[in-house]
Write an enzyme that holds these catalytic residues in place. Structure first.
Site, PDB file in Angstrom:
ATOM      1  N   CYS A   1      34.143  21.230  51.154  1.00  0.00           N
ATOM      2  CA  CYS A   1      33.605  21.649  52.451  1.00  0.00           C
ATOM      3  C   CYS A   1      34.783  22.175  53.283  1.00  0.00           C
ATOM      4  CB  CYS A   1      32.988  20.443  53.160  1.00  0.00           C
ATOM      5  SG  CYS A   1      34.209  19.141  53.407  1.00  0.00           S
TER       6      CYS A   1
ATOM      7  N   GLU B   1      36.680   6.473  57.658  1.00  0.00           N
ATOM      8  CA  GLU B   1      36.114   7.222  58.797  1.00  0.00           C
ATOM      9  C   GLU B   1      35.505   6.255  59.812  1.00  0.00           C
ATOM     10  OE1 GLU B   1      33.211  10.385  58.005  1.00  0.00           O
ATOM     11  OE2 GLU B   1      32.392   9.969  59.993  1.00  0.00           O
TER      12      GLU B   1
ATOM     13  N   SER C   1      32.489   8.694  49.617  1.00  0.00           N
ATOM     14  CA  SER C   1      31.189   8.308  50.181  1.00  0.00           C
ATOM     15  C   SER C   1      30.129   9.369  49.897  1.00  0.00           C
ATOM     16  CB  SER C   1      31.331   8.105  51.694  1.00  0.00           C
ATOM     17  OG  SER C   1      30.073   7.968  52.293  1.00  0.00           O
TER      18      SER C   1
ATOM     19  N   SER D   1      34.715  16.567  48.308  1.00  0.00           N
ATOM     20  CA  SER D   1      36.164  16.512  48.074  1.00  0.00           C
ATOM     21  C   SER D   1      36.548  16.864  46.641  1.00  0.00           C
ATOM     22  CB  SER D   1      36.692  15.117  48.449  1.00  0.00           C
ATOM     23  OG  SER D   1      35.850  14.117  47.934  1.00  0.00           O
TER      24      SER D   1
HETATM   25  S1  SF4 Z   1      32.032  16.244  54.650  1.00  0.00           S
HETATM   26 FE1  SF4 Z   1      33.498  15.278  56.037  1.00  0.00          FE
HETATM   27  S2  SF4 Z   1      35.305  16.596  55.875  1.00  0.00           S
HETATM   28 FE2  SF4 Z   1      33.598  17.771  55.056  1.00  0.00          FE
HETATM   29  S3  SF4 Z   1      32.836  18.993  56.814  1.00  0.00           S
HETATM   30 FE3  SF4 Z   1      31.625  17.074  56.705  1.00  0.00          FE
HETATM   31  S4  SF4 Z   1      32.690  15.690  58.107  1.00  0.00           S
HETATM   32 FE4  SF4 Z   1      34.121  17.332  57.625  1.00  0.00          FE
END
Ligand code: SF4
Length: 309
Positions: free
Chosen positions: A12, A126, A225, A268
């Site tokens: 993301c 977080e 997560s 991620s």
């Molecule tokens: S998943 Fe987490 S790091 Fe990715 S855009 Fe959403 S809040 Fe931001």
């Protein structure tokens, strides 16, 4: 065997930005660069950055005075910020801007004397960062489930507002929010723009993919997560689902008598790992790759100006 690929999947904008911050900081400063907590929850990404010169630490107390410190994408508490300032660290903040928005909103609500409720998982970095935006005497209350809502005993006279961990299951959160609204009808919601687009889009795309797939493979690390939430969507529909770091985790028996496999990746997890899994499956009975269309994403979060060339 057909291979259905979820779209969007993987990185993301917040993860892209966090990785770029670490890479640019390593280029700008001499190694070592200290990163508080895994910058994003992915083994491959973290190992790659370690090889480039990043040192990952759990606490600022592990960082020598005057070093370069980067906060992870999950954000940090006010106490961590103070600790880093106290050791005169050169600081780069890789907190995702969407998490920063949540922090700002929490602080604003508390200034207006609201009791803030955070829906999230205890112990997630977080959540710790968001809880750590409040003062000792004006604590944010963490709830994880509908049961926790039953335990709340705030007066209905009080201004109450809630916010959520960004990477939760949109469906599970909806249940908790409903229970909260039942108990406190005037509870105030976060702004629409505080909801993470990437979490929503990845969960929506998995729902499409599992309509057509007998099993689901989620590429992501066990401590991610949002990757766990993607797996749960298949679990909840009674479909076998596996969370893997890489193709080497795939077990042959998962594919026995399976004609269709859905694939996605947590926010991620890099695309290179997805392509490795696809190659593995194509060499082990895969015949066709189908990209399942989903939401188009164009979000981009720029790195801090001090790291631009
Ligand atoms: S998943 Fe987490 S790091 Fe990715 S855009 Fe959403 S809040 Fe931001």
């Amino acid at each position: 065997m057909k291979i259905y690929l979820a779209n969007p999947r993987g990185f993301c904008a917040g993860v892209d930005r966090a990785i770029e911050i670490v890479e640019r900081a390593i280029e700008k400063h001499d190694s070592p660069i200290y990163v508080r907590h895994e910058v994003v929850h992915n083994k491959y990404v973290v190992n790659n950055l370690k090889n480039k010169g990043a040192i990952f630490v759990d606490e600022i107390s592990e960082v020598p005075s005057g070093s370069v410190v980067i906060y992870s994408a999950h954000g940090v508490s006010q106490a961590v910020r103070k600790e880093a300032n106290d050791i005169s660290a050169i600081i780069y903040d890789a907190t995702c801007p969407l998490v920063t928005k949540v922090h700002k909103e929490v602080i604003r609500r508390q200034k207006n004397n609201h009791q803030v409720i955070l829906i999230g998982h205890a112990g997630h970095p977080e959540v710790e960062g968001t809880l750590g935006q409040s003062s000792e005497e004006d604590k944010i209350t963490l709830v994880e489930s509908v049961n926790d809502i039953r335990e709340l005993n705030f007066s209905n006279e009080r201004d109450i507002s809630y916010t959520t961990q960004t990477t939760l299951s949109v469906d599970d959160t909806a249940e908790v929010i409903e229970a909260l609204k039942d108990k406190y009808p005037s509870v105030q919601s976060p702004k629409k723009s505080d909801i993470c687009y990437a979490t929503q889009n990845r969960q929506d795309s998995v729902k499409e993919v599992i309509k057509q797939s007998e099993i689901l493979i989620v590429i992501g690390s066990k401590n991610s997560s949002n990757s766990n939430r993607l797996k749960e969507i298949a679990d909840n529909q009674g479909k076998p689902a596996y969370l893997i770091d890489s193709s080497s985790d795939i077990e042959d028996q998962w594919l026995n008598d399976v004609d269709s496999v859905g694939i996605t990746a947590g926010a991620s997890a890099p695309e290179i790992l997805v392509q490795e899994v696809v190659s593995y499956l194509m060499s082990n009975g895969g015949q066709e790759i189908i990209e399942v269309e989903g939401a188009q994403e164009s979000v981009n979060f720029p790195v801090p100006s001090s790291l631009k060339n």
